[in-house]
Scaffold this motif. Structure first.
Motif, PDB file in Angstrom:
ATOM      1  N   LYS A   1       0.828  -1.203   0.000  1.00 49.90           N
ATOM      2  CA  LYS A   1       0.000   0.000   0.000  1.00 49.90           C
ATOM      3  C   LYS A   1       0.862   1.251   0.000  1.00 49.90           C
ATOM      4  O   LYS A   1       0.535   2.261  -0.652  1.00 49.90           O
ATOM      5  CB  LYS A   1      -0.918  -0.013   1.224  1.00 49.90           C
ATOM      6  CG  LYS A   1      -1.738   1.256   1.410  1.00 49.90           C
ATOM      7  CD  LYS A   1      -2.589   1.188   2.674  1.00 49.90           C
ATOM      8  CE  LYS A   1      -3.314   2.500   2.928  1.00 49.90           C
ATOM      9  NZ  LYS A   1      -4.128   2.444   4.172  1.00 49.90           N
ATOM     10  N   TYR A   2       1.989   1.195   0.718  1.00 51.53           N
ATOM     11  CA  TYR A   2       2.879   2.351   0.810  1.00 51.53           C
ATOM     12  C   TYR A   2       4.058   2.262  -0.165  1.00 51.53           C
ATOM     13  O   TYR A   2       4.996   3.054  -0.082  1.00 51.53           O
ATOM     14  CB  TYR A   2       3.373   2.513   2.255  1.00 51.53           C
ATOM     15  CG  TYR A   2       2.291   3.088   3.143  1.00 51.53           C
ATOM     16  CD1 TYR A   2       2.185   4.463   3.333  1.00 51.53           C
ATOM     17  CD2 TYR A   2       1.346   2.261   3.744  1.00 51.53           C
ATOM     18  CE1 TYR A   2       1.171   4.996   4.111  1.00 51.53           C
ATOM     19  CE2 TYR A   2       0.330   2.791   4.524  1.00 51.53           C
ATOM     20  CZ  TYR A   2       0.250   4.162   4.706  1.00 51.53           C
ATOM     21  OH  TYR A   2      -0.756   4.692   5.470  1.00 51.53           O
ATOM     22  N   HIS A   3       4.003   1.279  -1.063  1.00 51.82           N
ATOM     23  CA  HIS A   3       5.015   1.130  -2.115  1.00 51.82           C
ATOM     24  C   HIS A   3       6.437   1.071  -1.547  1.00 51.82           C
ATOM     25  O   HIS A   3       7.365   1.659  -2.096  1.00 51.82           O
ATOM     26  CB  HIS A   3       4.910   2.277  -3.134  1.00 51.82           C
ATOM     27  CG  HIS A   3       3.531   2.455  -3.694  1.00 51.82           C
ATOM     28  ND1 HIS A   3       2.969   1.562  -4.578  1.00 51.82           N
ATOM     29  CD2 HIS A   3       2.593   3.418  -3.464  1.00 51.82           C
ATOM     30  CE1 HIS A   3       1.747   1.976  -4.897  1.00 51.82           C
ATOM     31  NE2 HIS A   3       1.497   3.076  -4.237  1.00 51.82           N
ATOM     32  N   TYR A   4       6.565   0.343  -0.431  1.00 48.43           N
ATOM     33  CA  TYR A   4       7.888   0.273   0.181  1.00 48.43           C
ATOM     34  C   TYR A   4       8.807  -0.594  -0.684  1.00 48.43           C
ATOM     35  O   TYR A   4       8.459  -1.718  -1.029  1.00 48.43           O
ATOM     36  CB  TYR A   4       7.825  -0.300   1.596  1.00 48.43           C
ATOM     37  CG  TYR A   4       8.823   0.383   2.491  1.00 48.43           C
ATOM     38  CD1 TYR A   4       8.461   1.485   3.244  1.00 48.43           C
ATOM     39  CD2 TYR A   4      10.157  -0.026   2.532  1.00 48.43           C
ATOM     40  CE1 TYR A   4       9.381   2.146   4.036  1.00 48.43           C
ATOM     41  CE2 TYR A   4      11.077   0.617   3.317  1.00 48.43           C
ATOM     42  CZ  TYR A   4      10.687   1.711   4.063  1.00 48.43           C
ATOM     43  OH  TYR A   4      11.606   2.374   4.838  1.00 48.43           O
ATOM     44  N   PRO A   5       9.980  -0.070  -1.060  1.00 45.66           N
ATOM     45  CA  PRO A   5      10.861  -0.822  -1.971  1.00 45.66           C
ATOM     46  C   PRO A   5      11.428  -2.077  -1.309  1.00 45.66           C
ATOM     47  O   PRO A   5      11.956  -2.020  -0.198  1.00 45.66           O
ATOM     48  CB  PRO A   5      11.965   0.188  -2.298  1.00 45.66           C
ATOM     49  CG  PRO A   5      11.941   1.175  -1.179  1.00 45.66           C
ATOM     50  CD  PRO A   5      10.522   1.255  -0.706  1.00 45.66           C
ATOM     51  N   LEU A   6      11.321  -3.199  -1.992  1.00 46.69           N
ATOM     52  CA  LEU A   6      11.804  -4.467  -1.438  1.00 46.69           C
ATOM     53  C   LEU A   6      13.296  -4.437  -1.149  1.00 46.69           C
ATOM     54  O   LEU A   6      13.772  -5.111  -0.231  1.00 46.69           O
ATOM     55  CB  LEU A   6      11.490  -5.611  -2.412  1.00 46.69           C
ATOM     56  CG  LEU A   6      10.013  -6.002  -2.529  1.00 46.69           C
ATOM     57  CD1 LEU A   6       9.844  -7.063  -3.613  1.00 46.69           C
ATOM     58  CD2 LEU A   6       9.469  -6.513  -1.205  1.00 46.69           C
ATOM     59  N   LYS A   7      14.049  -3.665  -1.921  1.00 50.06           N
ATOM     60  CA  LYS A   7      15.498  -3.612  -1.709  1.00 50.06           C
ATOM     61  C   LYS A   7      15.855  -2.970  -0.370  1.00 50.06           C
ATOM     62  O   LYS A   7      16.981  -3.123   0.109  1.00 50.06           O
ATOM     63  CB  LYS A   7      16.187  -2.862  -2.848  1.00 50.06           C
ATOM     64  CG  LYS A   7      15.834  -1.393  -2.930  1.00 50.06           C
ATOM     65  CD  LYS A   7      16.566  -0.728  -4.088  1.00 50.06           C
ATOM     66  CE  LYS A   7      16.242   0.769  -4.159  1.00 50.06           C
ATOM     67  NZ  LYS A   7      16.959   1.416  -5.278  1.00 50.06           N
TER      68      LYS A   7
END
Length: 278
Positions: free
Chosen positions: A168-174
């Motif tokens: 939902k908050y588009h947190y980057p997986l990296k």
């Protein structure tokens, strides 16, 4: 007398510390539950672990590259930040968060005893409360999620609840690392997000833990810095594993962890570590 001891300790440490190499300085500084745990001295810290002010102070004031937070999931699927297994230890609540509805947990007051409570007015927050603050940062900080789950039958529900919020908050997986002491919950996260970075929180038998990491194709391990040494680090690197260490409030302890050259340190004294590697 206490002040004189800390002055002496600082002088002694500065004399024995060697100049760190650029490789040794290239380590992520992660605020351990923000500013870590209640502490009366060196550094004085009256803020509860995982509290809003503790987390934001580690980023804004202390210079952390990221945060380690402890994540429970309520009965109705809301990820909530709290360190211990039950609310009884550091709050006015009672019981396990996973057995309670979020509305009965959020905004429950932290308590650390009369002395610490003179200096804070913190209440429990959700992971979403923290994520709402992230866009205010210059860039996404690294985020280590130390998973707190006590019922294996909820593994899929737990993983889905956390990943739904992060997406939902588009947190980057990296910038994300997911940590647990058993591989089953980590596998549930892999089922939901195959690209997630998964770490085993290890203790005890290092070689046995290493086999668990390799057998479950995890990206790395998280270990108490006091129990890690150069030989164990070399073995982990042989298998191309990432290594995260945690702990360290005294400068000497932090310095020894830096010398091992882990990828990140979830440190209990961000300011002291930042001063060493700047």
């Amino acid at each position: 007398m206490v002040v004189l001891f800390f002055v002496y300790d600082a002088v002694r440490f500065s004399r024995k510390m060697h100049v760190l190499t650029s490789e040794q300085k290239n380590v992520q500084i992660i605020g351990h539950a923000g500013r870590a745990f209640f502490s009366p001295l060196n550094p004085f810290n009256p803020l509860p672990p995982n509290s809003r002010q503790s987390l934001l102070a580690a980023l804004h004031e202390d210079g952390a590259d990221g945060l380690e937070v402890d994540v429970h999931v309520s009965r109705d699927g809301i990820p909530i930040l709290y360190h211990d297994e039950t609310l009884n230890t550091m709050s006015e609540g009672k019981g396990r968060i996973e057995d309670l509805l979020a509305d009965d947990v959020l905004r429950v007051a932290y308590t650390g005893g009369w002395f610490y409570d003179l200096f804070h007015d913190e209440k429990l927050i959700s992971l979403e409360d923290l994520l709402r603050e992230i866009p205010k940062q210059p860039e996404y900080p690294y985020l280590h999620l130390d998973l707190r789950s006590y019922n294996p039958s909820r593994n899929a529900f737990f993983a889905q609840s956390v990943m739904r919020l992060l997406r939902k908050y588009h947190y980057p997986l990296k910038k994300l690392s997911l940590v647990y002491y058993k591989p089953d919950l980590l596998q549930a996260f892999r089922d939901v997000e195959p690209q997630a970075k998964l770490y085993l929180d290890i203790s005890g038998d290092f070689e046995k833990s290493l086999k668990t990491v390799l057998g479950n194709r995890l990206q790395g391990l998280v270990a108490d810095g006091k129990h890690m040494d150069a030989a164990k680090m070399k073995l982990a690197r042989y298998y191309n594993l990432k290594v995260i260490l945690f702990g360290g409030k005294a400068r000497n302890t932090i310095y020894k962890m830096i010398l091992l050259q882990p990828d990140a340190i979830e440190v209990n004294n961000v300011k002291a570590m930042r001063a060493m590697v700047r």
